[in-house]
Design a protein around this motif. Structure first.
Motif, PDB file in Angstrom:
ATOM      1  N   MET A   1       1.023  -1.099  -0.044  1.00 46.32           N
ATOM      2  CA  MET A   1       0.112   0.031   0.003  1.00 46.32           C
ATOM      3  C   MET A   1       0.894   1.279   0.050  1.00 46.32           C
ATOM      4  N   GLU A   2       0.562   2.381  -0.650  1.00 44.45           N
ATOM      5  CA  GLU A   2       1.190   3.322  -0.622  1.00 44.45           C
ATOM      6  C   GLU A   2       1.380   4.234   0.689  1.00 44.45           C
ATOM      7  N   ARG A   3       2.385   4.847   0.731  1.00 41.25           N
ATOM      8  CA  ARG A   3       2.347   5.788   1.858  1.00 41.25           C
ATOM      9  C   ARG A   3       1.445   6.917   1.733  1.00 41.25           C
ATOM     10  N   ILE A   4       0.978   7.342   2.599  1.00 39.76           N
ATOM     11  CA  ILE A   4       0.040   8.486   2.615  1.00 39.76           C
ATOM     12  C   ILE A   4       0.834   9.731   3.444  1.00 39.76           C
ATOM     13  N   ARG A   5       0.911  10.740   2.590  1.00 32.75           N
ATOM     14  CA  ARG A   5       1.590  11.789   3.197  1.00 32.75           C
ATOM     15  C   ARG A   5       0.705  12.944   3.724  1.00 32.75           C
ATOM     16  N   ASN A   6       1.013  13.593   4.920  1.00 32.60           N
ATOM     17  CA  ASN A   6       0.124  14.526   5.704  1.00 32.60           C
ATOM     18  C   ASN A   6       0.159  15.798   4.486  1.00 32.60           C
ATOM     19  N   LYS A   7      -1.035  16.461   4.531  1.00 32.30           N
ATOM     20  CA  LYS A   7      -1.077  17.603   3.894  1.00 32.30           C
ATOM     21  C   LYS A   7      -1.502  18.582   4.672  1.00 32.30           C
ATOM     22  N   ILE A   8      -1.070  19.967   4.721  1.00 32.41           N
ATOM     23  CA  ILE A   8      -1.398  21.103   5.211  1.00 32.41           C
ATOM     24  C   ILE A   8      -2.352  21.944   4.644  1.00 32.41           C
ATOM     25  N   PHE A   9      -3.499  22.089   5.381  1.00 26.93           N
ATOM     26  CA  PHE A   9      -4.725  22.724   4.781  1.00 26.93           C
ATOM     27  C   PHE A   9      -4.732  24.069   5.144  1.00 26.93           C
ATOM     28  N   SER A  10      -5.361  24.951   4.293  1.00 26.90           N
ATOM     29  CA  SER A  10      -5.872  26.228   4.799  1.00 26.90           C
ATOM     30  C   SER A  10      -7.467  25.990   5.238  1.00 26.90           C
ATOM     31  N   VAL A  11      -7.994  26.845   5.928  1.00 19.13           N
ATOM     32  CA  VAL A  11      -9.519  26.603   6.609  1.00 19.13           C
ATOM     33  C   VAL A  11     -10.255  26.590   5.380  1.00 19.13           C
ATOM     34  N   GLU A  12      -9.937  27.260   4.112  1.00 19.37           N
ATOM     35  CA  GLU A  12     -10.909  27.178   2.969  1.00 19.37           C
ATOM     36  C   GLU A  12     -10.778  25.866   2.344  1.00 19.37           C
ATOM     37  N   GLU A  13      -9.437  25.323   2.390  1.00 19.68           N
ATOM     38  CA  GLU A  13      -9.384  23.932   1.750  1.00 19.68           C
ATOM     39  C   GLU A  13     -10.090  22.788   2.510  1.00 19.68           C
ATOM     40  N   ALA A  14      -9.808  22.941   3.729  1.00 19.47           N
ATOM     41  CA  ALA A  14     -10.550  22.050   4.761  1.00 19.47           C
ATOM     42  C   ALA A  14     -12.232  22.193   4.350  1.00 19.47           C
ATOM     43  N   ASN A  15     -12.527  23.283   4.294  1.00 14.90           N
ATOM     44  CA  ASN A  15     -14.082  23.462   4.174  1.00 14.90           C
ATOM     45  C   ASN A  15     -14.586  23.095   2.863  1.00 14.90           C
ATOM     46  N   ARG A  16     -13.843  23.017   1.936  1.00 14.52           N
ATOM     47  CA  ARG A  16     -14.100  22.479   0.699  1.00 14.52           C
ATOM     48  C   ARG A  16     -14.517  20.807   0.778  1.00 14.52           C
TER      49      ARG A  16
END
Length: 141
Positions: free
Chosen positions: A1-16
């Motif tokens: 299984m591929e490794r999942i990388r963490n993402k850094i979100f803005s509030v707007e990106e999370a809300n989408r």
């Protein structure tokens, strides 16, 4: 299984992602309930079969069907969890519907925190505090 990388979100990106998460959390919850129900039924059927109380082929057939269905739903459940994680979301608690999104605040990583039923991301917390440390977004440094 591929490794999942963490993402850094803005509030707007999370809300989408909230509409997607709302739908997916409903699906995950339904699958979890189905898996639990199938497993309960299988435990009963195995107990009946191993006690010798019955040798009905219908019970054995039902047990095998439940095993197959449980395996299929479990595979779908894992795939859905992987999809959530691959988008950078951190599912913290399925029963409560808690999802975190990593973000930056004054050169440190913190979590934007969303709970199923909330219209958008309204809270954040330090990574070491979790849900109990939720604070309003207005207090995000």
């Amino acid at each position: 299984m591929e490794r999942i990388r963490n993402k850094i979100f803005s509030v707007e990106e999370a809300n989408r992602l909230i509409p997607y998460l709302t739908e997916t959390m409903g699906s995950l919850t339904a699958m979890a309930r189905e898996i639990a129900a199938l497993q309960r039924e299988m435990r009963v059927l195995v107990a009946i079969e191993s006690s010798g109380a019955t040798s009905r082929s219908q019970d054995v057939r039902t047990l095998r069907e439940n095993e197959a269905r449980s395996a299929k739903v479990l595979e779908e459940f894992r795939a859905a969890l992987h999809e959530v994680a691959s988008r950078g979301c951190v599912l913290r608690d399925l029963d409560l519907g808690l999802v975190d999104f990593y973000t930056m605040a004054r050169d440190r990583v913190v979590c934007l925190c969303w709970r199923l039923g909330e219209p958008q991301v309204l809270h954040w917390h330090p990574t070491d505090e979790g849900f109990s440390g939720r604070r309003p977004l207005s207090e995000l440094p």
